[in-house]
Design a protein around this motif. Structure first.
Motif, PDB file in Angstrom:
ATOM      1  N   TYR A  26       2.663  17.308  -3.888  1.00 25.06           N
ATOM      2  CA  TYR A  26       1.584  16.361  -3.605  1.00 25.06           C
ATOM      3  C   TYR A  26       1.808  15.060  -4.375  1.00 25.06           C
ATOM      4  O   TYR A  26       1.605  13.966  -3.837  1.00 25.06           O
ATOM      5  CB  TYR A  26       0.218  16.971  -3.939  1.00 25.06           C
ATOM      6  N   GLY A  27       2.239  15.166  -5.629  1.00 25.58           N
ATOM      7  CA  GLY A  27       2.523  13.973  -6.423  1.00 25.58           C
ATOM      8  C   GLY A  27       3.619  13.120  -5.801  1.00 25.58           C
ATOM      9  O   GLY A  27       3.510  11.892  -5.742  1.00 25.58           O
ATOM     10  N   ARG A  30       2.232  11.473  -2.575  1.00 20.43           N
ATOM     11  CA  ARG A  30       1.321  10.342  -2.870  1.00 20.43           C
ATOM     12  C   ARG A  30       2.111   9.078  -3.143  1.00 20.43           C
ATOM     13  O   ARG A  30       1.725   7.984  -2.755  1.00 20.43           O
ATOM     14  CB  ARG A  30       0.455  10.640  -4.092  1.00 20.43           C
ATOM     15  N   LYS A  31       3.243   9.239  -3.823  1.00 16.67           N
ATOM     16  CA  LYS A  31       4.068   8.077  -4.153  1.00 16.67           C
ATOM     17  C   LYS A  31       4.853   7.577  -2.949  1.00 16.67           C
ATOM     18  O   LYS A  31       5.237   6.417  -2.901  1.00 16.67           O
ATOM     19  CB  LYS A  31       5.022   8.429  -5.292  1.00 16.67           C
ATOM     20  N   GLY A  34       1.303   7.578   0.270  1.00 15.95           N
ATOM     21  CA  GLY A  34      -0.072   7.222  -0.094  1.00 15.95           C
ATOM     22  C   GLY A  34      -1.109   8.170   0.446  1.00 15.95           C
ATOM     23  O   GLY A  34      -1.077   9.377   0.189  1.00 15.95           O
ATOM     24  N   ARG A  35      -2.006   7.642   1.252  1.00 12.70           N
ATOM     25  CA  ARG A  35      -3.156   8.414   1.747  1.00 12.70           C
ATOM     26  C   ARG A  35      -2.782   9.536   2.702  1.00 12.70           C
ATOM     27  O   ARG A  35      -3.590  10.400   2.983  1.00 12.70           O
ATOM     28  CB  ARG A  35      -4.144   7.484   2.442  1.00 12.70           C
ATOM     29  N   GLU A  36      -1.592   9.503   3.201  1.00 16.26           N
ATOM     30  CA  GLU A  36      -1.145  10.544   4.129  1.00 16.26           C
ATOM     31  C   GLU A  36      -0.481  11.708   3.394  1.00 16.26           C
ATOM     32  O   GLU A  36       0.147  12.559   4.025  1.00 16.26           O
ATOM     33  CB  GLU A  36      -0.173   9.950   5.145  1.00 16.26           C
ATOM     34  N   ALA A  37      -0.620  11.749   2.086  1.00 14.16           N
ATOM     35  CA  ALA A  37       0.069  12.761   1.282  1.00 14.16           C
ATOM     36  C   ALA A  37      -0.282  14.190   1.692  1.00 14.16           C
ATOM     37  O   ALA A  37       0.608  15.035   1.822  1.00 14.16           O
ATOM     38  CB  ALA A  37      -0.229  12.546  -0.199  1.00 14.16           C
ATOM     39  N   GLU A  38      -1.561  14.463   1.889  1.00 16.18           N
ATOM     40  CA  GLU A  38      -1.966  15.834   2.230  1.00 16.18           C
ATOM     41  C   GLU A  38      -1.324  16.279   3.538  1.00 16.18           C
ATOM     42  O   GLU A  38      -0.830  17.404   3.644  1.00 16.18           O
ATOM     43  CB  GLU A  38      -3.488  15.938   2.315  1.00 16.18           C
ATOM     44  N   CYS A  73       7.983  12.854   5.170  1.00 23.61           N
ATOM     45  CA  CYS A  73       7.449  11.521   4.880  1.00 23.61           C
ATOM     46  C   CYS A  73       8.167  10.465   5.720  1.00 23.61           C
ATOM     47  O   CYS A  73       7.532   9.547   6.244  1.00 23.61           O
ATOM     48  CB  CYS A  73       7.580  11.196   3.392  1.00 23.61           C
ATOM     49  N   GLU A 124      -3.014   3.677 -10.744  1.00 22.18           N
ATOM     50  CA  GLU A 124      -3.298   3.300  -9.348  1.00 22.18           C
ATOM     51  C   GLU A 124      -2.636   1.971  -8.993  1.00 22.18           C
ATOM     52  O   GLU A 124      -2.163   1.786  -7.873  1.00 22.18           O
ATOM     53  CB  GLU A 124      -4.810   3.237  -9.098  1.00 22.18           C
ATOM     54  N   ARG A 127       0.961   2.747  -8.323  1.00 22.20           N
ATOM     55  CA  ARG A 127       1.069   3.389  -7.008  1.00 22.20           C
ATOM     56  C   ARG A 127       0.956   2.340  -5.900  1.00 22.20           C
ATOM     57  O   ARG A 127       1.706   2.364  -4.918  1.00 22.20           O
ATOM     58  CB  ARG A 127      -0.012   4.459  -6.846  1.00 22.20           C
TER      59      ARG A 127
END
Length: 195
Positions: A26-27, A30-31, A34-38, A73, A124, A127
């Motif tokens: 997940y980390g 996120r990098k 971004g918001r599409e990480a999940e 990704c 943040e 990021r």
């Protein structure tokens, strides 16, 4: 852990692996997205479960999952039709954050000017700066400098020559520095009053 033979053993093997690696995945996501990480992590875990039989060495699981995640990704980026912006590499190569901070002197009463500049950034903010970079440069930067992968491992994950990865890392660092300065200017982090 041994080789699992039944579906139940495979499912349990995967559950343990996923639970152990989930925060790290997940980390990374996120990098990278971004918001599409999940969603990217879900895609990754689904593909990993389908290919679990290909994982023969449990110690290779973190790199194996990272490779699948990076591809997920990248797929998300391709599906959106993102194209890296055209860059003038001469401008990028000439930019030096260290020199820019010294020349602009955004904190004139500071004895540690460069550290004061960096302290203005929250996690943040960093990021957000990363998300400004094209995926081509962001992925190697995240994997090498934030996740601790070796350059040769990143080359394998990206299926690119080591020299290409090294070039992307160099340009990515320069782009990141330039974006940090732009971000700081855009978000008022350079004002003397910020101190």
């Amino acid at each position: 852990m041994g080789v699992a033979h039944t579906e139940a053993e495979q499912a349990e093997r995967f559950r343990l692996l996923a639970r152990e690696q989930l925060p790290r995945l997940y980390g990374i996501a996120r990098k990278l997205v971004g918001r599409e990480a999940e969603d990217a992590v879900q895609d990754c875990l689904l593909k990993a479960f389908q290919k679990l039989g290909q994982l023969n060495d449990e110690s290779a699981a973190p790199a194996w999952l990272a490779s699948i995640l990076v591809n997920c990704c990248r797929d998300r980026g391709r599906n959106k039709g993102r194209r890296p912006e055209e860059l003038n590499f001469e401008d990028v190569e000439e930019f030096s954050l260290y020199r820019k901070i010294a020349y602009e002197d955004p904190f004139p009463y500071s004895d540690s000017l460069h550290l004061d500049f960096l302290e203005e950034f929250t996690a943040e903010d960093v990021r957000s700066v990363l998300m400004r970079l094209a995926e081509l440069y962001r992925v190697p930067l995240v994997l090498v400098y934030m996740e601790g992968f070796l350059v040769r491992e990143v080359a394998e994950i990206l299926e690119a020559p080591v020299g290409t990865v090294l070039a992307r890392l160099h340009r990515g660092r320069k782009l990141f520095e330039k974006q940090m300065w732009s971000y700081a200017a855009d978000h008022g982090l350079l004002r003397e009053a910020a101190r």
